[in-house]
Scaffold this motif. Structure first.
Motif, PDB file in Angstrom:
ATOM      1  N   ALA A 109       0.845  -1.006   0.166  1.00 47.31           N
ATOM      2  CA  ALA A 109       0.189   0.136  -0.207  1.00 47.31           C
ATOM      3  C   ALA A 109       0.760   1.189   0.158  1.00 47.31           C
ATOM      4  O   ALA A 109       0.539   2.186  -0.751  1.00 47.31           O
ATOM      5  CB  ALA A 109      -1.093   0.090   1.261  1.00 47.31           C
ATOM      6  N   ALA A 110       1.928   1.189   0.694  1.00 43.85           N
ATOM      7  CA  ALA A 110       2.896   2.444   0.873  1.00 43.85           C
ATOM      8  C   ALA A 110       3.369   2.557  -0.481  1.00 43.85           C
ATOM      9  O   ALA A 110       3.542   3.856  -1.094  1.00 43.85           O
ATOM     10  CB  ALA A 110       3.886   2.116   1.894  1.00 43.85           C
ATOM     11  N   ALA A 111       3.828   1.746  -1.297  1.00 42.44           N
ATOM     12  CA  ALA A 111       4.559   1.839  -2.293  1.00 42.44           C
ATOM     13  C   ALA A 111       3.575   2.253  -3.605  1.00 42.44           C
ATOM     14  O   ALA A 111       3.712   3.132  -4.207  1.00 42.44           O
ATOM     15  CB  ALA A 111       5.031   0.515  -2.981  1.00 42.44           C
ATOM     16  N   LEU A 112       2.280   1.947  -3.571  1.00 45.87           N
ATOM     17  CA  LEU A 112       1.202   2.376  -4.617  1.00 45.87           C
ATOM     18  C   LEU A 112       0.977   3.759  -4.318  1.00 45.87           C
ATOM     19  O   LEU A 112       0.696   4.701  -5.108  1.00 45.87           O
ATOM     20  CB  LEU A 112      -0.132   1.616  -4.316  1.00 45.87           C
ATOM     21  CG  LEU A 112      -0.035   0.035  -4.825  1.00 45.87           C
ATOM     22  CD1 LEU A 112      -1.259  -0.680  -4.529  1.00 45.87           C
ATOM     23  CD2 LEU A 112       0.245  -0.142  -6.413  1.00 45.87           C
ATOM     24  N   SER A 113       1.156   4.308  -2.876  1.00 46.19           N
ATOM     25  CA  SER A 113       0.899   5.466  -2.505  1.00 46.19           C
ATOM     26  C   SER A 113       2.053   6.577  -3.136  1.00 46.19           C
ATOM     27  O   SER A 113       1.829   7.633  -3.488  1.00 46.19           O
ATOM     28  CB  SER A 113       0.585   5.685  -1.040  1.00 46.19           C
ATOM     29  OG  SER A 113       0.539   7.237  -0.678  1.00 46.19           O
ATOM     30  N   ARG A 114       2.926   6.083  -2.881  1.00 48.89           N
ATOM     31  CA  ARG A 114       4.306   6.609  -3.130  1.00 48.89           C
ATOM     32  C   ARG A 114       4.603   6.849  -4.679  1.00 48.89           C
ATOM     33  O   ARG A 114       4.877   7.842  -5.040  1.00 48.89           O
ATOM     34  CB  ARG A 114       5.582   5.933  -2.851  1.00 48.89           C
ATOM     35  CG  ARG A 114       6.854   6.552  -2.699  1.00 48.89           C
ATOM     36  CD  ARG A 114       7.899   5.627  -2.039  1.00 48.89           C
ATOM     37  NE  ARG A 114       9.054   6.545  -1.897  1.00 48.89           N
ATOM     38  CZ  ARG A 114      10.180   6.159  -0.990  1.00 48.89           C
ATOM     39  NH1 ARG A 114      10.061   4.685  -0.578  1.00 48.89           N
ATOM     40  NH2 ARG A 114      11.019   6.697  -0.596  1.00 48.89           N
ATOM     41  N   LEU A 169      -2.505   4.529  -5.930  1.00 48.66           N
ATOM     42  CA  LEU A 169      -3.430   3.756  -5.149  1.00 48.66           C
ATOM     43  C   LEU A 169      -4.673   3.679  -5.763  1.00 48.66           C
ATOM     44  O   LEU A 169      -5.272   2.605  -5.429  1.00 48.66           O
ATOM     45  CB  LEU A 169      -3.337   4.688  -3.742  1.00 48.66           C
ATOM     46  CG  LEU A 169      -4.124   3.935  -2.706  1.00 48.66           C
ATOM     47  CD1 LEU A 169      -3.084   2.691  -2.207  1.00 48.66           C
ATOM     48  CD2 LEU A 169      -3.788   4.825  -1.433  1.00 48.66           C
ATOM     49  N   PRO A 170      -5.193   4.501  -6.376  1.00 51.90           N
ATOM     50  CA  PRO A 170      -6.402   4.205  -7.155  1.00 51.90           C
ATOM     51  C   PRO A 170      -6.786   2.976  -8.292  1.00 51.90           C
ATOM     52  O   PRO A 170      -7.748   2.290  -8.346  1.00 51.90           O
ATOM     53  CB  PRO A 170      -6.856   5.303  -7.893  1.00 51.90           C
ATOM     54  CG  PRO A 170      -6.358   6.638  -7.102  1.00 51.90           C
ATOM     55  CD  PRO A 170      -4.992   5.907  -6.810  1.00 51.90           C
ATOM     56  N   LEU A 171      -5.547   2.495  -8.505  1.00 51.15           N
ATOM     57  CA  LEU A 171      -5.482   1.188  -9.258  1.00 51.15           C
ATOM     58  C   LEU A 171      -5.410  -0.071  -8.405  1.00 51.15           C
ATOM     59  O   LEU A 171      -5.482  -1.134  -9.198  1.00 51.15           O
ATOM     60  CB  LEU A 171      -4.148   1.431 -10.153  1.00 51.15           C
ATOM     61  CG  LEU A 171      -4.228   2.304 -11.261  1.00 51.15           C
ATOM     62  CD1 LEU A 171      -2.815   2.432 -12.073  1.00 51.15           C
ATOM     63  CD2 LEU A 171      -5.259   2.394 -12.340  1.00 51.15           C
TER      64      LEU A 171
END
Length: 257
Positions: free
Chosen positions: A119-124, A128-130
């Protein structure tokens, strides 16, 4: 301890053909973005795959006090994140599941931390919406961003990115390079293969230029991107200059016949 990378007498490639031959470069410093440039078949992807343990390699690649060559995969995954040119087709996992699976497969982080790191990597990477979308439903550019997130999820000291901007529109190209710059500012060494000389000139602290599997030049962008290099390595007439914002830009005029 500084996690600089020292590549010494490195040879790598395929069983019957060495692509990179006896390569030695000046130490690549932690906290920098290094652009890896050169024409097609110069050995750029081969070098990254050799460092990542995906191709046979001989010689030394010392990251800090650890030699990456011959290091067991799980130990290497804790130090090095690798982004390939493309994610394999036909994967029916969601984006979030793919990051967790990648972290668990490599053992880069303990299993209990995989979801949090994913989750942190997607946010970075700002995707994150994907998270709940299936990989098979994504565009080529979206898959490339997911691959970038997979590479950074383990917080590696060395990040190897193989053409991370090739399928992206200009806005996302700038976003990816800005993220690479931030990762370097946070302490990683980021090596990025680029065909876009303007992106390399704008974002890289240092550039390595490969030609025919050997080192042609190494140094700051404004030192190595010269009219002579463009002619001898790429076969084009061109030059580099600073724009009004102070950024180094590259102008290509014509192919050299």
């Amino acid at each position: 301890m500084a996690m600089d990378l020292r590549i010494e007498h490195l040879t790598c490639g395929y069983r019957r053909r060495a692509v990179i031959r006896d390569l030695t470069v000046a130490p690549l410093r932690q906290g920098r973005v290094v652009g890896l440039l050169g024409p097609n078949a110069a050995g750029k992807s081969t070098l990254l795959k050799g460092l990542a343990g995906l191709l046979p390699a001989q010689g030394r690649a010392m990251l800090g006090e650890t030699d990456l060559i011959g290091l067991p995969p799980r130990q290497r995954a804790k130090l090095l994140g690798f982004m390939p040119q493309a994610i394999p087709d036909g994967v029916e996992l969601t984006v979030f599941e793919s990051l967790i699976a990648s972290l668990q497969a490599t053992g880069a982080v303990p299993g209990a931390q995989a979801a949090e790191r994913a989750a942190a990597a997607l946010s970075r990477i700002d995707i994150l919406p994907l998270a709940m979308r299936k990989l098979s439903d994504l565009s080529g550019g979206q898959k490339q961003l997911v691959s970038f997130a997979q590479a950074v999820a383990g917080n590696p000291a060395l990040l190897c990115l193989d053409e991370p901007t090739s399928a992206l529109d200009p806005r996302h190209q700038l976003t990816v390079m800005a993220r690479a710059r931030q990762l370097a500012a946070d302490g990683a060494l980021v090596i990025v293969v680029l065909h876009d000389l303007a992106l390399a000139a704008r974002w890289a602290d240092e550039i390595l230029i490969l030609k025919d599997g050997t080192l042609y030049a190494q140094g700051a962008p404004d030192v190595v991107i010269t009219r002579q290099m463009l002619a001898e390595v790429y076969g084009v007439d061109g030059h580099a200059e600073r724009n009004t914002a102070g950024h180094l830009t590259v102008h290509l005029n014509a192919a050299v016949l």
